[in-house]
Write an enzyme that holds these catalytic residues in place. Structure first.
Site, PDB file in Angstrom:
ATOM      1  N   ALA A   3       0.783  -1.268  -0.013  1.00 16.09           N
ATOM      2  CA  ALA A   3      -0.017   0.048   0.024  1.00 16.09           C
ATOM      3  C   ALA A   3       0.894   1.144   0.123  1.00 16.09           C
ATOM      4  CB  ALA A   3      -0.974   0.014   1.252  1.00 16.09           C
ATOM      5  N   GLY A   4       2.107   0.853   0.037  1.00 11.30           N
ATOM      6  CA  GLY A   4       2.833   2.353   0.150  1.00 11.30           C
ATOM      7  C   GLY A   4       3.419   2.874   1.349  1.00 11.30           C
ATOM      8  N   ASP A  77       7.961   2.281  11.517  1.00 11.90           N
ATOM      9  CA  ASP A  77       7.878   1.405  10.417  1.00 11.90           C
ATOM     10  C   ASP A  77       7.683  -0.030  10.960  1.00 11.90           C
ATOM     11  OD1 ASP A  77       7.166   1.081   7.412  1.00 11.90           O
ATOM     12  OD2 ASP A  77       9.165   0.165   7.255  1.00 11.90           O
ATOM     13  N   GLU A  78       6.846  -0.787  10.381  1.00 11.12           N
ATOM     14  CA  GLU A  78       6.638  -2.145  10.480  1.00 11.12           C
ATOM     15  C   GLU A  78       6.363  -2.396  12.241  1.00 11.12           C
ATOM     16  OE1 GLU A  78       6.206  -3.998   8.172  1.00 11.12           O
ATOM     17  OE2 GLU A  78       7.240  -3.413   6.864  1.00 11.12           O
TER      18      GLU A  78
END
Length: 81
Positions: A3-4, A77-78
Site C-alpha cells: 500500500a506504500g 515502520d513495521e
C-alpha cells in the site's frame, strides 16, 4: 501489504528534514530483508533507522534522544512486528 506505507513514511520524514526539523525513525529488528537498521520502500527509497525489538522501551529511547537535540517527529515502520 503493497500500500506504500514505507514510502509514505519516508516521504513524511523527508518533508520534516527539508524544513530543518529532526526525525527519529524506527524499524523492527526482526525484519532484516533489506539489511539491518534501514527502512526501504518497494520502489527502492532507503534511509537509516533505529532497529527495535520487544525488549526495547521506545519511550525511554525517544526521551534520551531528545536530550541530545530537539526532536520534531518519531516515525515507526513495521510496528506490527
Amino acid at each position: 501489504m503493497n500500500a506504500g506505507k514505507s514510502t509514505y513514511l519516508l516521504q513524511a520524514s523527508h518533508n520534516y528534514l527539508e524544513r530543518g526539523m529532526r526525525t527519529l525513525l524506527f524499524t523492527t529488528a526482526i525484519d532484516d530483508r533489506d539489511g539491518e537498521n534501514a527502512i526501504v520502500s518497494r520502489i527502492g527509497i532507503r534511509t537509516d533507522a533505529r532497529a527495535f525489538s520487544t525488549e526495547d522501551d521506545l519511550l525511554a529511547i525517544v526521551e534520551k534522544d531528545q536530550l541530545d537535540e530537539k526532536l520534531d517527529c518519531v516515525l515507526i515502520d513495521e510496528a506490527q512486528f
